[in-house]
Design a protein around this motif. Structure first.
Motif, PDB file in Angstrom:
ATOM      1  N   VAL A  22       0.829  -1.206   0.000  1.00 53.60           N
ATOM      2  CA  VAL A  22       0.000   0.000   0.000  1.00 53.60           C
ATOM      3  C   VAL A  22       0.864   1.256   0.000  1.00 53.60           C
ATOM      4  O   VAL A  22       0.660   2.175  -0.812  1.00 53.60           O
ATOM      5  CB  VAL A  22      -0.952   0.009   1.216  1.00 53.60           C
ATOM      6  CG1 VAL A  22      -1.650   1.361   1.342  1.00 53.60           C
ATOM      7  CG2 VAL A  22      -1.987  -1.105   1.074  1.00 53.60           C
ATOM      8  N   ILE A  23       1.874   1.308   0.882  1.00 45.78           N
ATOM      9  CA  ILE A  23       2.714   2.510   0.987  1.00 45.78           C
ATOM     10  C   ILE A  23       3.475   2.754  -0.305  1.00 45.78           C
ATOM     11  O   ILE A  23       3.530   3.878  -0.817  1.00 45.78           O
ATOM     12  CB  ILE A  23       3.686   2.386   2.179  1.00 45.78           C
ATOM     13  CG1 ILE A  23       2.914   2.461   3.496  1.00 45.78           C
ATOM     14  CG2 ILE A  23       4.746   3.489   2.128  1.00 45.78           C
ATOM     15  CD1 ILE A  23       3.778   2.262   4.726  1.00 45.78           C
ATOM     16  N   ASN A  25       2.800   1.764  -3.405  1.00 45.19           N
ATOM     17  CA  ASN A  25       1.918   2.141  -4.511  1.00 45.19           C
ATOM     18  C   ASN A  25       1.294   3.516  -4.313  1.00 45.19           C
ATOM     19  O   ASN A  25       0.879   4.155  -5.286  1.00 45.19           O
ATOM     20  CB  ASN A  25       0.830   1.084  -4.700  1.00 45.19           C
ATOM     21  CG  ASN A  25       1.342  -0.164  -5.387  1.00 45.19           C
ATOM     22  OD1 ASN A  25       1.350  -0.269  -6.612  1.00 45.19           O
ATOM     23  ND2 ASN A  25       1.800  -1.133  -4.610  1.00 45.19           N
ATOM     24  N   CYS A  26       1.231   3.964  -3.082  1.00 38.90           N
ATOM     25  CA  CYS A  26       0.676   5.296  -2.823  1.00 38.90           C
ATOM     26  C   CYS A  26       1.578   6.420  -3.316  1.00 38.90           C
ATOM     27  O   CYS A  26       1.156   7.577  -3.366  1.00 38.90           O
ATOM     28  CB  CYS A  26       0.392   5.471  -1.332  1.00 38.90           C
ATOM     29  SG  CYS A  26      -1.161   4.690  -0.810  1.00 38.90           S
ATOM     30  N   PHE A  29      -0.286   6.683  -6.571  1.00 41.39           N
ATOM     31  CA  PHE A  29      -1.682   6.252  -6.550  1.00 41.39           C
ATOM     32  C   PHE A  29      -2.635   7.294  -7.149  1.00 41.39           C
ATOM     33  O   PHE A  29      -3.565   6.975  -7.881  1.00 41.39           O
ATOM     34  CB  PHE A  29      -2.083   5.934  -5.103  1.00 41.39           C
ATOM     35  CG  PHE A  29      -3.484   5.427  -4.936  1.00 41.39           C
ATOM     36  CD1 PHE A  29      -3.818   4.142  -5.313  1.00 41.39           C
ATOM     37  CD2 PHE A  29      -4.468   6.236  -4.405  1.00 41.39           C
ATOM     38  CE1 PHE A  29      -5.106   3.659  -5.149  1.00 41.39           C
ATOM     39  CE2 PHE A  29      -5.758   5.772  -4.233  1.00 41.39           C
ATOM     40  CZ  PHE A  29      -6.075   4.473  -4.613  1.00 41.39           C
ATOM     41  N   ASN A  30      -2.412   8.564  -6.877  1.00 41.53           N
ATOM     42  CA  ASN A  30      -3.321   9.631  -7.326  1.00 41.53           C
ATOM     43  C   ASN A  30      -2.613  10.692  -8.154  1.00 41.53           C
ATOM     44  O   ASN A  30      -3.011  11.845  -8.181  1.00 41.53           O
ATOM     45  CB  ASN A  30      -3.979  10.292  -6.109  1.00 41.53           C
ATOM     46  CG  ASN A  30      -2.954  10.961  -5.191  1.00 41.53           C
ATOM     47  OD1 ASN A  30      -1.769  10.661  -5.272  1.00 41.53           O
ATOM     48  ND2 ASN A  30      -3.410  11.850  -4.337  1.00 41.53           N
ATOM     49  N   PHE A  85      -8.609   2.305  -5.874  1.00 45.93           N
ATOM     50  CA  PHE A  85      -8.464   1.652  -4.583  1.00 45.93           C
ATOM     51  C   PHE A  85      -8.781   0.160  -4.695  1.00 45.93           C
ATOM     52  O   PHE A  85      -8.079  -0.678  -4.107  1.00 45.93           O
ATOM     53  CB  PHE A  85      -9.402   2.297  -3.547  1.00 45.93           C
ATOM     54  CG  PHE A  85      -9.550   1.492  -2.296  1.00 45.93           C
ATOM     55  CD1 PHE A  85      -8.575   1.524  -1.304  1.00 45.93           C
ATOM     56  CD2 PHE A  85     -10.662   0.660  -2.103  1.00 45.93           C
ATOM     57  CE1 PHE A  85      -8.709   0.759  -0.147  1.00 45.93           C
ATOM     58  CE2 PHE A  85     -10.798  -0.101  -0.951  1.00 45.93           C
ATOM     59  CZ  PHE A  85      -9.818  -0.048   0.028  1.00 45.93           C
ATOM     60  N   LEU A  88      -5.922  -1.535  -6.200  1.00 47.63           N
ATOM     61  CA  LEU A  88      -4.845  -1.655  -5.210  1.00 47.63           C
ATOM     62  C   LEU A  88      -5.140  -2.803  -4.246  1.00 47.63           C
ATOM     63  O   LEU A  88      -4.237  -3.566  -3.876  1.00 47.63           O
ATOM     64  CB  LEU A  88      -4.688  -0.340  -4.444  1.00 47.63           C
ATOM     65  CG  LEU A  88      -3.640  -0.319  -3.323  1.00 47.63           C
ATOM     66  CD1 LEU A  88      -2.264  -0.710  -3.847  1.00 47.63           C
ATOM     67  CD2 LEU A  88      -3.592   1.056  -2.664  1.00 47.63           C
TER      68      LEU A  88
END
Length: 450
Positions: A22-23, A25-26, A29-30, A85, A88
């Motif tokens: 998660v971290i 890919n963030c 991510f946006n 999301f 992800l």
């Protein structure tokens, strides 16, 4: 010294792995808004209006991707960021599943580092959106691998429940057929070869029952789709757009054979090196010649000297003036980042050599689950070569190629020294240095999107 139960260690690892995915890919991510996601919304909205895919609008992929997108878009309430999301979340799921497969026979710490490196390499490109139909294709190969593990367990126990798992394997094969053309072909070739081998070595003795259960699984997933298009009058359009109008990828022979042959030809020196290494390894395993470990390292270092030179230049040119200059000094026009598909291609070719070698030398003592992993990884990589303009795999195939390399190299290997287990930190840090600057500076640049 406090001893931690292995199950607790695995749970801790899975939590850490999920957080890591998660971290990382963030980072991007946006950071982009892309044409491909616009196409997704456009097609989904047409379906909501009652339009029939292929009949009322053109679509070049099989329908499973449309079904998947429609469900995820429904759950996204009209927000693209929520849509991402869900992708992800799928990425976290597939990496956790791969870790679960590895720990069956690999030390949990090694499996953890392998999955973390997988997370970095699968997105080492300029078109990753934390998931799309290519990720789903790889997920299906992972699920097939897990299903065939179950099949092997029940076959070893001579339990008739194995036909349940061959039926499930057939159903997953049907989903591959409905998901992407290249995945279906690669799955048919790789798992077809595996079935032939299992029959040849007499591991699979009830061939007709097995094939019947596989076909039954395929029909359960495929027939409803064909019936839908027959009823809606769109079957001919579906067949033409998905299976005939594919000239942009070359002729069927180009897609099926020549791209793989060209990949092998361009990397023939590496294949020969792999053969030398694996022969030395066999010699080493018999005669315990420790010096051969050094020879392995020297041979590999000579072959990837350009990659090593890039890394050396990177550290020689690091600038610490400010954050921006620091990142750009590591970025170096993505020279190191561009090596990632080639590294994965080396793993893909190494797995081919592993399959051939072990078919020759096993002499009745076949490691069936290792063959399942190897053929699954071969199919996963092969499926990306077929639709790639370059003669190499694409990075999304890291989802199975890297774990397969870890599995084949470290299965049933007991590592007692804690320091040796932690050596996986070294490649993890090196790949982080190569990938993070790229994703922070230019995470997406594909089809004109930024």
């Amino acid at each position: 010294m406090i001893k931690v139960d292995k199950k607790k260690i695995i749970i801790i690892h899975m939590v850490l792995l999920g957080i890591f995915v998660v971290i990382y890919n963030c980072i991007w991510f946006n950071k982009s808004f892309t044409l491909s996601e616009g196409w997704t919304k456009f097609c989904v909205e047409l379906i909501k209006e009652g339009k029939v895919p292929y009949k009322d609008f053109y679509y070049y992929l099989p329908p499973l991707g449309l079904i998947e997108d429609a469900i995820l878009w429904k759950l996204s309430f009209g927000y693209f960021i929520v849509f991402r999301f869900w992708r992800l979340l799928q990425r976290v799921l597939v990496i956790e599943l791969v870790y679960y497969l590895l720990i069956k026979r690999v030390e949990p710490t090694i499996a953890l580092f392998g999955c973390m490196i997988t997370t970095l390499l699968l997105s080492a490109n300029v078109y990753d959106l934390v998931g799309d139909y290519n990720q789903t294709q790889q997920l299906l190969f992972v699920l097939m691998c897990w299903t065939l593990f179950k099949y092997a367990d029940y076959t070893d126990a001579n339990n008739a429940k194995r036909y349940i798992w061959t039926f499930v394997a057939g159903a997953i094969g049907g989903l591959m057929f409905l998901q992407k053309q290249t995945g279906a072909v690669a799955g048919f070739v790789s798992y077809g070869l595996l079935l032939l081998i299992l029959c040849f070595i007499k591991y699979e003795k009830e061939v007709l029952k097995t094939i019947a259960s596989i076909v039954g699984g395929v029909l359960v997933t495929v027939l409803p789709v064909f019936l839908y298009f027959i009823i809606k009058g769109g079957l001919n359009d579906y067949i033409y757009q998905v299976y005939k109008d594919t000239s942009s990828k070359g002729t069927p022979l180009d897609v099926l054979f020549f791209k793989l042959i060209e990949t092998v030809r361009l990397n023939l020196p590496f294949l020969l090196i792999c053969l030398i290494i694996i022969l030395l390894d066999r010699y080493f395993s018999i005669y315990k010649v420790r010096a051969l470990k050094t020879i392995y390292i020297i041979i590999i270092a000579i072959y990837i000297k350009d990659f090593l030179n890039e890394y050396l230049n990177l550290f020689l040119n690091i600038q610490f003036i400010n954050k921006k200059d620091f990142l750009y000094s590591l970025y170096q026009d993505a020279n190191i980042f561009n090596w990632m598909p080639q590294i994965l291609t080396f793993i893909f070719l190494g797995i081919i050599v592993w399959i051939i070698y072990h078919l020759i030398v096993s002499r009745g003592k076949y490691d069936i689950k290792a063959f399942v992993v190897a053929f699954s990884a071969f199919g996963a990589g092969y499926s990306t070569i077929m639709n790639n303009s370059e003669s190499r795999v694409i990075t999304i195939s890291a989802i199975l190629l890297v774990p397969a390399g870890v599995y084949l190299a470290f299965r049933d290997v007991e590592i007692k020294k804690k320091g040796e287990k932690l050596l996986g930190i070294i490649p993890l840090v090196l790949f982080l240095i190569a990938c993070v600057p790229q994703k922070m500076i230019c995470s997406y640049s594909w089809w004109g999107g930024q």
